[in-house]
Structures are given as structure tokens and as C-alpha cells.
Design a protein around this motif. Structure first.
Motif, short mmCIF file in Angstrom:
data_model
loop_
_atom_site.label_atom_id
_atom_site.label_comp_id
_atom_site.label_asym_id
_atom_site.label_seq_id
_atom_site.Cartn_x
_atom_site.Cartn_y
_atom_site.Cartn_z
N LYS A 165 0.85 -1.18 0.00
CA LYS A 165 0.00 0.00 0.00
C LYS A 165 0.89 1.23 0.00
N THR A 166 0.30 2.38 -0.31
CA THR A 166 1.03 3.63 -0.18
C THR A 166 0.38 4.47 0.91
N LEU A 167 1.23 5.18 1.62
CA LEU A 167 0.78 6.16 2.62
C LEU A 167 1.58 7.43 2.41
N PHE A 168 0.87 8.50 2.12
CA PHE A 168 1.49 9.81 1.93
C PHE A 168 0.90 10.75 2.97
N VAL A 169 1.78 11.33 3.78
CA VAL A 169 1.36 12.28 4.81
C VAL A 169 2.01 13.61 4.48
N ILE A 170 1.22 14.66 4.48
CA ILE A 170 1.72 15.99 4.16
C ILE A 170 1.17 16.99 5.17
N TYR A 171 2.03 17.91 5.57
CA TYR A 171 1.60 18.99 6.46
C TYR A 171 2.57 20.15 6.31
N GLY A 172 2.18 21.30 6.82
CA GLY A 172 3.03 22.48 6.73
C GLY A 172 3.91 22.64 7.95
N ASP A 173 5.05 23.31 7.80
CA ASP A 173 5.92 23.50 8.95
C ASP A 173 5.39 24.56 9.92
N ASP A 174 4.24 25.14 9.59
CA ASP A 174 3.54 26.07 10.49
C ASP A 174 2.12 25.56 10.74
N ASP A 175 1.99 24.24 10.84
CA ASP A 175 0.69 23.58 11.01
C ASP A 175 0.21 23.74 12.46
N ILE A 176 -0.96 23.20 12.74
CA ILE A 176 -1.52 23.25 14.10
C ILE A 176 -0.78 22.26 15.00
N PRO A 177 -0.76 22.49 16.32
CA PRO A 177 -0.04 21.61 17.23
C PRO A 177 -0.46 20.14 17.17
N LEU A 178 -1.76 19.85 16.97
CA LEU A 178 -2.21 18.45 16.90
C LEU A 178 -1.55 17.69 15.75
N THR A 179 -1.08 18.39 14.78
CA THR A 179 -0.37 17.78 13.65
C THR A 179 1.13 17.92 13.84
N LEU A 180 1.58 19.13 13.97
CA LEU A 180 3.00 19.47 14.00
C LEU A 180 3.76 18.74 15.09
N GLN A 181 3.18 18.61 16.25
CA GLN A 181 3.88 18.01 17.38
C GLN A 181 3.80 16.49 17.41
N PHE A 182 2.92 15.89 16.62
CA PHE A 182 2.70 14.45 16.75
C PHE A 182 2.98 13.63 15.49
N VAL A 183 2.88 14.22 14.32
CA VAL A 183 3.14 13.46 13.09
C VAL A 183 4.56 12.92 13.03
N PRO A 184 5.59 13.69 13.43
CA PRO A 184 6.95 13.13 13.34
C PRO A 184 7.14 11.82 14.12
N ASP A 185 6.56 11.72 15.31
CA ASP A 185 6.68 10.48 16.08
C ASP A 185 5.93 9.33 15.41
N PHE A 186 4.74 9.61 14.88
CA PHE A 186 4.00 8.58 14.15
C PHE A 186 4.79 8.13 12.92
N ALA A 187 5.36 9.09 12.20
CA ALA A 187 6.15 8.77 11.01
C ALA A 187 7.35 7.90 11.38
N GLN A 188 7.95 8.16 12.52
CA GLN A 188 9.10 7.35 12.95
C GLN A 188 8.68 5.90 13.20
N VAL A 189 7.52 5.71 13.79
CA VAL A 189 7.01 4.35 14.01
C VAL A 189 6.83 3.64 12.67
N ILE A 190 6.24 4.33 11.71
CA ILE A 190 6.02 3.74 10.39
C ILE A 190 7.36 3.41 9.73
N ARG A 191 8.31 4.32 9.79
CA ARG A 191 9.63 4.07 9.17
C ARG A 191 10.33 2.87 9.80
N GLU A 192 10.28 2.79 11.13
CA GLU A 192 10.96 1.70 11.83
C GLU A 192 10.30 0.36 11.58
N GLN A 193 8.98 0.33 11.50
CA GLN A 193 8.25 -0.92 11.37
C GLN A 193 7.91 -1.29 9.94
N GLY A 194 7.72 -0.29 9.08
CA GLY A 194 7.17 -0.51 7.75
C GLY A 194 8.10 -1.16 6.75
#
Length: 144
Positions: free
Chosen positions: A82-111
Motif C-alpha cells: 500500500k502507499t501512505l502519503f502524509v503531508i503537512y506544513g511547517d507552520d501547522d496546528i499543534p495536533l499535527t506538527l507536534q505528533f506526526v513526526p513520532d507517528f512517522a518514525q514508528v512507520i519508518r521503523e516498522q514498515g
């Protein structure tokens, strides 16, 4: 969310397939809270769609759940394709900006090779970058 996902996968998709000529190629695109839903759909029903595009997903609503479920899915499935593409701005809202990097790390490590995955951070971009759908489609179809 489970009722929404069931409605989508058990009612809407079959109806569309019966009513229109379809190819079976299905992409789910969501923005903000529906971007969070897109990630949830990947983790709960990965076979319902070919690819997932999450624009500024509000991962901060449930980061532990997403990380745990992503780890479990990627441990269970050695062939997801499957493909998963996540996009956000570097001036995004905290619910995105502060949490997407950790989620992305989990995907990178496991995927690994199981999931074709990319995160794009748009310089100067805010919540839901305007190019999110086009960028996500380009990513998905470049990997098919």
C-alpha cells in the motif's frame, strides 16, 4: 469512527462498484480530522484501499493508539503493498506538527518494504497544504 469506516467499506464502496465501472484502485484522502480518519482506516482495514493520503492529520488526538496499532499491523503483515502519503506544513496546528513526526518514525521503523511511505513537510505551509491531494496522487501513482 468504527461506524463511519464500516459504512464506507461495507455500504458505500460496494454501492459505487455496483453502480459504476470501477477498477478496484481505491484511494482514501483526508484532511485534518478526516486525515486522522484516513490513518485509522489504513490501520483497521488496510485492504479496503490501495493508497492513503493524509493531509495535516490531527494525530495528537490519539498518538498512542495510532503508534500501537501501526506497530501491530506492520508486525502482522509482511506484505501490505500500500502507499501512505502524509503531508503537512511547517507552520501547522499543534495536533499535527507536534505528533506526526513520532507517528512517522514508528512507520519508518516498522514498515520497511511492507508499506510505501512518505512524509512531506511544506516549508512555510500551514494547516492542509494546497498541494496535498496532487502531491499524494503523484506519490501513489509513481509507486504503482
Amino acid at each position: 469512527m468504527p461506524d463511519s469506516l464500516a459504512c464506507l467499506t461495507e455500504e458505500i464502496i460496494p454501492y459505487v462498484d455496483l453502480t459504476f465501472r470501477t477498477t478496484g484502485e481505491r484511494l482514501l484522502y483526508g484532511r485534518s480530522d478526516s486525515g486522522l480518519f484516513t490513518l485509522y482506516a489504513l490501520l483497521e482495514t488496510p485492504d479496503a484501499f490501495s493508497g492513503f493520503i493524509a493531509a495535516s492529520p490531527t494525530v495528537g488526538h490519539c498518538p498512542s493508539f495510532l503508534a500501537t496499532r501501526a506497530t501491530r499491523l506492520l508486525d502482522e503483515r509482511r506484505s501490505l503493498a500500500k502507499t501512505l502519503f502524509v503531508i503537512y506544513g511547517d507552520d501547522d496546528i499543534p495536533l499535527t506538527l507536534q505528533f506526526v513526526p513520532d507517528f512517522a518514525q514508528v512507520i519508518r521503523e516498522q514498515g520497511g518494504p511492507v508499506l510505501r511511505f512518505q512524509v512531506k513537510v511544506v516549508p512555510g505551509g500551514g494547516h492542509i497544504p494546497a498541494s496535498s491531494l496532487a502531491d499524494g496522487l503523484r506519490f501513489h501513482f509513481s509507486h504503482r
